[in-house]
Enzyme design. Sequence first.
Site, PDB file in Angstrom:
ATOM      1  N   GLU A  26      72.068  35.112  36.999  1.00 13.10           N
ATOM      2  CA  GLU A  26      73.023  33.991  36.710  1.00 13.10           C
ATOM      3  C   GLU A  26      73.536  32.897  36.901  1.00 13.10           C
ATOM      4  O   GLU A  26      74.401  33.347  37.849  1.00 13.10           O
ATOM      5  CB  GLU A  26      73.318  34.583  34.861  1.00 13.10           C
ATOM      6  CG  GLU A  26      74.149  35.733  35.216  1.00 13.10           C
ATOM      7  CD  GLU A  26      75.823  35.477  34.444  1.00 13.10           C
ATOM      8  OE1 GLU A  26      76.013  34.403  34.237  1.00 13.10           O
ATOM      9  OE2 GLU A  26      75.955  36.846  33.756  1.00 13.10           O
ATOM     10  N   LYS A 161      81.482  45.252  29.531  1.00  8.15           N
ATOM     11  CA  LYS A 161      83.466  45.314  29.335  1.00  8.15           C
ATOM     12  C   LYS A 161      83.323  46.091  28.499  1.00  8.15           C
ATOM     13  O   LYS A 161      83.300  45.356  27.315  1.00  8.15           O
ATOM     14  CB  LYS A 161      83.695  43.756  29.771  1.00  8.15           C
ATOM     15  CG  LYS A 161      84.114  43.371  31.318  1.00  8.15           C
ATOM     16  CD  LYS A 161      84.993  42.338  31.415  1.00  8.15           C
ATOM     17  CE  LYS A 161      84.178  42.069  32.785  1.00  8.15           C
ATOM     18  NZ  LYS A 161      83.833  41.225  33.123  1.00  8.15           N
TER      19      LYS A 161
HETATM   20  N1  PSU Z   1      80.453  39.619  30.867  1.00  4.52           N
HETATM   21  C1  PSU Z   1      80.906  40.147  31.577  1.00  4.52           C
HETATM   22  N2  PSU Z   1      81.300  38.671  33.224  1.00  4.52           N
HETATM   23  C2  PSU Z   1      80.808  37.960  32.420  1.00  4.52           C
HETATM   24  C3  PSU Z   1      79.913  37.316  31.280  1.00  4.52           C
HETATM   25  C4  PSU Z   1      79.802  38.545  30.444  1.00  4.52           C
HETATM   26  O1  PSU Z   1      80.954  40.492  32.104  1.00  4.52           O
HETATM   27  O2  PSU Z   1      80.786  36.456  33.213  1.00  4.52           O
HETATM   28  C5  PSU Z   1      79.241  35.693  31.053  1.00  4.52           C
HETATM   29  C6  PSU Z   1      77.975  35.756  31.075  1.00  4.52           C
HETATM   30  O3  PSU Z   1      77.444  34.568  31.677  1.00  4.52           O
HETATM   31  C7  PSU Z   1      77.861  37.085  29.260  1.00  4.52           C
HETATM   32  C8  PSU Z   1      78.301  35.141  28.543  1.00  4.52           C
HETATM   33  O4  PSU Z   1      76.645  35.645  29.272  1.00  4.52           O
HETATM   34  O5  PSU Z   1      79.796  35.590  29.258  1.00  4.52           O
HETATM   35  C9  PSU Z   1      78.552  35.807  26.961  1.00  4.52           C
HETATM   36  O6  PSU Z   1      79.490  34.721  26.696  1.00  4.52           O
HETATM   37  P1  PSU Z   1      79.706  35.013  25.631  1.00  4.52           P
HETATM   38  O7  PSU Z   1      80.492  36.232  25.232  1.00  4.52           O
HETATM   39  O8  PSU Z   1      80.326  32.973  25.231  1.00  4.52           O
HETATM   40  O9  PSU Z   1      78.109  34.699  24.259  1.00  4.52           O
END
Ligand code: PSU
Length: 305
Positions: A26, A161
């Site tokens: 990603e 996390k």
């Molecule tokens: N969690 C992490 N590191 C990240 C992300 C999430 O520990 O880099 C990033 C990933 O790309 C994940 C996105 O798909 O954040 C999720 O965003 P949201 O919570 O807005 O859906």
Amino acid sequence: MKTDHLRVSAPVAAAVAAGQPVVALESTIITHGMPYPENIEMAHSVEGIIRQNGAVPATIAMMDGMMVAGVGGDDLERLAREGHSAAKASRRDMAALLAKGTMAGTTVATTMLIAQMAGIKVFATGGIGGVHRGAEHTFDVSADISELSQTPVAVVCAGAKSILDIPKTLEMLETNGVPVIGYGTDAFPAFYVRDSGYPADHRFDNPEDVAHMLALHWQLGMGGVLIGNPIPAEFALDAEMIELRVKQAITQAEEQGITRKDITPFLLGRMLELTEGKSLAANIALVKHNAAVAAQIAVALAKRG
Ligand code: PSU
Ligand code: MN
């Protein structure tokens, strides 16, 4: 799926056509998850690790009005330098960003979708999005979960996390029919920490057994699979220290009124500052580990034919 907005790089297209192992990566982690130049160094070293383990890396992003599988060279450098000025592309943003030609890092959800369009089955990342703390008030549940429910790609991560509500995230994964595999562990890992205190659904201890499970899951016509691979012990951080920092970061987000797509990048950025870079070193180590395991799973899956 018919689109003239997908560009698959020559090495990735050749590997997919020949049934050789490919691992998707990603790019929100590059644009919004880490600062420059650590982000580009991480991107390069992760690609190297995937090659060393016998697979072809395919970094996925949105560049110049195209969905790209296999971003490299100057494009990768451009994306890494753009950082937070690039968009963060979740599923619902894709058509709008293509229409405008905006450069964007792709989230886990969007990377899965583009990987599937390109014929890639295995994807390595750091952590997934999930159910945020306080979601009973905010309704903030990442689109990564609904994508996992429908798109047949295996996502190797270090768990979720603790900026998230882990038990609620596991409940939503269960509701959405997403198997949660513990790779070499009975526990669901918690990113900086090897054990969230909550169990995974099923444990597998080697790439061949995971590949067997994936083949059966997809024979049954099902969607995504989450593979939790714990951070190597020597890089794991102290759970109490992390909890303290997460609470501080969430309080700051509330004070500043941060919501919706901005909340995850904000919390990731705050964690980095509040832990004085300790979280960055851990984050890089776990992504490298996930890349190696994902490549080994892709190799085992390719051998099954
Ligand atoms: N969690 C992490 N590191 C990240 C992300 C999430 O520990 O880099 C990033 C990933 O790309 C994940 C996105 O798909 O954040 C999720 O965003 P949201 O919570 O807005 O859906
Ligand atoms: Mn959200």
